[in-house]
Design a protein around this motif. Structure first.
Motif, short mmCIF file in Angstrom:
data_model
loop_
_atom_site.label_atom_id
_atom_site.label_comp_id
_atom_site.label_asym_id
_atom_site.label_seq_id
_atom_site.Cartn_x
_atom_site.Cartn_y
_atom_site.Cartn_z
N LEU A 52 0.77 -0.99 0.19
CA LEU A 52 0.19 -0.07 0.00
C LEU A 52 0.69 1.30 -0.25
O LEU A 52 0.37 2.23 0.40
N GLU A 53 2.09 1.07 -0.38
CA GLU A 53 3.13 2.26 -0.37
C GLU A 53 2.62 3.09 -1.47
O GLU A 53 2.63 2.68 -2.56
N PRO A 54 2.54 4.38 -1.11
CA PRO A 54 2.12 5.33 -2.45
C PRO A 54 3.23 5.20 -3.65
O PRO A 54 4.47 5.16 -3.39
N VAL A 55 2.55 5.51 -4.91
CA VAL A 55 3.68 5.42 -6.03
C VAL A 55 2.98 6.66 -6.88
O VAL A 55 1.68 7.20 -7.04
N THR A 56 3.90 7.35 -7.27
CA THR A 56 3.72 8.63 -8.30
C THR A 56 3.48 8.11 -9.62
O THR A 56 4.42 7.40 -10.43
N LEU A 57 2.23 8.37 -10.26
CA LEU A 57 2.30 8.11 -11.61
C LEU A 57 2.90 8.96 -12.57
O LEU A 57 3.30 9.99 -12.15
N SER A 58 3.16 8.63 -13.83
CA SER A 58 3.75 9.24 -14.78
C SER A 58 2.95 10.22 -15.15
O SER A 58 1.77 10.36 -15.16
N GLY A 68 7.39 2.66 -20.41
CA GLY A 68 7.98 3.13 -19.39
C GLY A 68 7.20 3.94 -18.43
O GLY A 68 7.41 4.13 -17.35
N ASP A 69 5.76 4.23 -19.13
CA ASP A 69 4.94 4.99 -18.06
C ASP A 69 4.20 4.13 -17.02
O ASP A 69 4.07 2.98 -17.10
N VAL A 70 4.05 5.05 -15.77
CA VAL A 70 3.54 4.10 -14.78
C VAL A 70 1.98 4.65 -14.64
O VAL A 70 1.76 6.01 -14.50
N VAL A 71 1.08 3.73 -14.92
CA VAL A 71 -0.22 4.18 -14.81
C VAL A 71 -1.02 3.29 -13.97
O VAL A 71 -0.73 2.13 -13.34
N MET A 72 -2.45 3.54 -13.90
CA MET A 72 -3.44 2.67 -13.26
C MET A 72 -4.33 2.43 -14.42
O MET A 72 -4.83 3.22 -15.11
N LEU A 73 -5.18 1.28 -14.42
CA LEU A 73 -5.95 0.63 -15.03
C LEU A 73 -7.45 0.93 -14.37
O LEU A 73 -8.03 0.08 -13.47
N ALA A 111 -10.14 -6.27 -8.72
CA ALA A 111 -10.52 -4.66 -9.08
C ALA A 111 -10.96 -4.16 -7.63
O ALA A 111 -11.94 -4.33 -7.27
N THR A 112 -10.01 -3.32 -7.23
CA THR A 112 -10.39 -2.56 -5.62
C THR A 112 -11.10 -1.27 -6.13
O THR A 112 -10.83 -0.53 -7.12
N ARG A 113 -12.00 -1.02 -5.11
CA ARG A 113 -12.48 0.27 -5.36
C ARG A 113 -12.02 1.66 -4.60
O ARG A 113 -12.49 2.74 -4.75
N SER A 114 -10.79 1.42 -4.23
CA SER A 114 -9.97 2.40 -3.74
C SER A 114 -9.10 2.88 -4.93
O SER A 114 -8.17 2.35 -5.07
N VAL A 115 -9.33 3.79 -5.27
CA VAL A 115 -8.68 4.46 -6.68
C VAL A 115 -7.66 5.30 -6.09
O VAL A 115 -7.78 6.65 -6.10
N HIS A 116 -6.50 4.68 -5.63
CA HIS A 116 -5.17 5.36 -5.21
C HIS A 116 -4.09 4.78 -5.72
O HIS A 116 -4.06 3.50 -5.61
N PRO A 117 -3.05 5.54 -6.33
CA PRO A 117 -1.86 4.95 -6.89
C PRO A 117 -1.10 4.46 -5.95
O PRO A 117 -0.48 5.20 -5.22
N CYS A 118 -0.93 3.02 -5.72
CA CYS A 118 0.37 2.66 -4.86
C CYS A 118 0.80 1.43 -5.26
O CYS A 118 0.49 1.19 -6.56
#
Length: 296
Positions: A52-58, A68-73, A111-118
């Protein structure tokens, strides 16, 4: 007759020596596990602390997606299904502690309902045809989705033909999971959300933060989430993710197959939260993705 202790614990009756040795062995084993960090509570804390450590998206400066981009689906949901994000469904059985903490493959996804980049929800667009990092991802081009390195172990989103032994637990459709190494089973492609515009868009850059359809290259099944199949995980109630194309009466993919490859807002801090309203994510109008600081 049930064996009930009728004397004080210091009274030496029956197999007192054996009971004393068993208690000492149990305490010794407990202390050894505690020292190695193998207690159940310690393993749960280790898993949640890392995954659950936060991640910075591209950030997409040109509005497109790149290798190479970091994204969320992100799937924006529908009336009967909330907005959700493809995430690593790692539990204690898939956690390894030696030689270093990480996730053991194969590992499921949900598919989690928590839309947070981690670490759990961030994926890296990876090349499978030799395209260098930073080059543009185009429609109908092969690519792979890889989890972040480190604790997530850089596992690839993989699928294969459904069989009696290998299928999704709830729906019994084509399974999707994370596995080691890139192979033909981990190749995906992006198609335009409108079937009538797919021939015209083939070879054009894929826009970020817009609805698209993600299809598995080998089976040609689209990545999907189904709201009526709930998984009870250690993170709460989540939706099952599978590879299956849901078509409507016009032979177009339904909202179960609509995904947004979500990047960070160029004016924010790399953390984005898409609107939950499906109408706000219409392809004719780019969605406004706000950073956490803007919402506050």
């Amino acid at each position: 007759m049930s064996q009930t202790r009728i004397h004080r614990t210091r009274v030496k009756v029956g197999n007192w020596m054996e009971e004393l040795c068993l208690e000492e062995d149990a305490m010794k084993e407990y202390l050894e596990k505690k020292e190695r960090g193998e207690l159940c509570a310690q393993r749960v804390d280790l898993l949640k602390q890392n995954i659950l450590e936060p991640v910075t998206l591209s950030m997409s400066k040109d509005g497109g997606l790149h290798f190479g981009d970091v994204v969320m689906l992100v799937n924006v949901g529908s009336e009967n299904r909330e907005c959700s994000t493809v995430s690593i469904n790692a539990d204690l059985n898939s956690l390894r502690t030696n030689p270093s903490p990480g996730i053991r493959a194969p590992c499921g996804v949900a598919a989690t309902r928590s839309v947070h980049p981690c670490t759990r929800t961030a994926f890296i667009i990876s090349s499978v045809d030799g395209s260098p990092d930073g080059s543009t991802l185009n429609f109908d081009q092969n690519f792979a989705l890889r989890s972040s390195s480190g604790f997530a172990m850089g596992l690839y989103l993989t699928s294969d033909l459904r069989s009696f032994q290998k299928c999704a637990k709830k729906s019994r459709l084509q399974e999707v999971n994370l596995d080691d190494g890139v192979s033909f089973l981990s190749w995906w492609k992006v198609e335009h959300v409108d079937p009538q515009q797919r021939l015209e868009s083939e070879g054009l850059p894929v826009p970020a933060n817009m609805k698209v359809v993600i299809k598995h290259r080998k089976t040609n099944q689209a990545l999907a989430v189904l709201g009526d199949h709930i998984l009870r995980t250690m993170y709460g109630k989540e939706y099952e993710v599978k590879a299956h194309t849901f078509l409507d009466s016009h032979r177009a993919e339904q909202d179960n197959n609509h995904w947004i490859l979500c990047t960070a807002d160029t004016g924010g801090e790399g953390r984005v939260f898409p609107y939950h309203s499906p109408s706000a994510l219409d392809n004719n109008n780019r969605p406004s993705l706000k950073s956490e600081s803007d919402q506050n």
